[in-house]
Structures are given as structure tokens and as C-alpha cells.
Design an enzyme around this catalytic site. Sequence first.
Site, mmCIF file in Angstrom:
data_model
loop_
_atom_site.group_PDB
_atom_site.id
_atom_site.type_symbol
_atom_site.label_atom_id
_atom_site.label_comp_id
_atom_site.label_asym_id
_atom_site.label_seq_id
_atom_site.Cartn_x
_atom_site.Cartn_y
_atom_site.Cartn_z
ATOM 1 N N GLY A 184 4.833 19.476 -2.337
ATOM 2 C CA GLY A 184 6.147 19.393 -2.965
ATOM 3 C C GLY A 184 7.085 18.484 -2.202
ATOM 4 C CB THR A 185 7.980 15.611 -1.404
ATOM 5 O OG1 THR A 185 7.529 16.237 -0.214
ATOM 6 C CG2 THR A 185 8.932 14.512 -0.978
ATOM 7 C CB THR A 186 12.469 15.286 -4.796
ATOM 8 O OG1 THR A 186 11.972 16.382 -5.561
ATOM 9 C CG2 THR A 186 13.194 14.330 -5.730
#
EC number: 3.4.25.1
Length: 273
Positions: free
Chosen positions: A39-41
Amino acid sequence: MLKPALEPRGGFSFENCQRNASLERVLPGLKVPHARKTGTTIAGLVFQDGVILGADTRATNDSVVADKSCEKIHFIAPKIYCCGAGVAADAEMTTRMVASKMELHALSTGREPRVATVTRILRQTLFRYQGHVGASLIVGGVDLTGPQLYGVHPHGSYSRLPFTALGSGQDAALAVLEDRFQPNMTLEAAQGLLVEAVTAGILGDLGSGGNVDACVITKTGAKLLRTLSSPTEPVKRSGRYHFVPGTTAVLTQTVKPLTLELVEETVQAMEVE
């Protein structure tokens, strides 16, 4: 047994799924590896004076938040930075390798490295490992050809775009960027748009969270902005609740005697000279 050669059809192939199911039946105790969701943005866009990159600060281990203030914007050169999504170790070591190569390149040639050179080394390295290095990267910088922004995927494909976003929260971030991006934006407008895009990814994805970091790159240099925005402030508790004895009624009560066996032990003191 030979089989006739057939033209491959489009769509998803379930051959490996059937193979894994057969192996689980034949070999007891076999654990088939599953795909790990990371998960990352991360996001970036080009404005009139340069490039601005942004990322969240949450690092996860499956469903556990491992780090709330992780740095995902990596240094490559004085005017080139890179955002990393995916496996944190792969992104960290890949960007370190490219940063060292760019330093040696600058020392040997006496010229500042170009953004296209960094992107070429990254995509050739990732293509060599065929996606086993799980790093999705956004490379941004300013060189003698002007501001540039590239998105590099784990299998080695890349694209040059005026704005882009990667990671598990990229859908929400791209929705904001596609709606509000304009060419030749000012720094203030680009910074506000980037914060909104990363914030949308944080609020729309459980794998993204923490604060919003940014890096502004112009022809004069780069400026790293830690904790530019904190969209997820911790909720303050209203207070503690105290319940007096007897608030909850006791419906049934059972008392079981516990038999204990007493064991006598003797302790002998140690002789000390």
C-alpha cells in the site's frame, strides 16, 4: 503426450491455479505462495517552473502498520528525485544503486545527470528482473531539457506524462489530478493540487496513510518538504467511562474449588569462601 499447437486466447489463464490446487492435494503441508498487496500513494506533476513530487508516509506489513512516518521520496541527484511504491526494500535499494551510478557519471563526465538517463537505468534494471523487484517509481527532475516526469513500472515499462500517480491509492489520486490539472500551473496551485491528490489516496486506501510529503524541484535546486499536510489527525478521546459495581446484573454464578498439591522444597545455601 503431444498436443496440437493452438493460438493463445485472450483473457486470464487458470492453468497455474489448477496446478497449485493439484500440488496442494498431492503434497500435504505445501503452502502455495500468495501475492502480497503493498500500500502506498505517490504522485507527481509538472508546473511552470519545475516538477513537484508527493507521497504518503505509511509503511505496512500485510495488515499491520509498520511505520507511520516513512520517507518515500528518495534522492537521486541534486535536481532529480524519485518516489517509490511497492516493496519498501526494493524501492530503497534500487534508488540507492541509481544514485551512486549518477554520482559516478557526474564525476566522470563533469556534467549534471539527465532525467532520461536515470529513467533508462531504472527500467533496464527492473526489466532484467522481470517484475521480481517490486518497485513502482515516479522519477521527476529538471535538467537542460526542462522539467520532466516519468512513471516506471515493476516490469520495466515506463511513460512520460505531465502528471501521474502510482501505488494502491493511485485511482483516487488520478481522479483528482485528471479533474483539476492544468498546464503551466503556479507553484502554489500545483502544491495544493498535489496535497489533494495524495490526500484522496490516503482517505480512499487502507494501505496509505500518515502525512503528505512533497519535493519541489526547479532549475535552481530541490526542496524537500516533510509533513506538508496531515489529513488524518488522531481522534481525541472524549473521556474515560467509570462503572460502579453492580451496574451489570449477574445472572448465574458458579464456584469451583481448586485443589492444590503442596510440594515442600528445601533450599540449601551456597557456601561462599
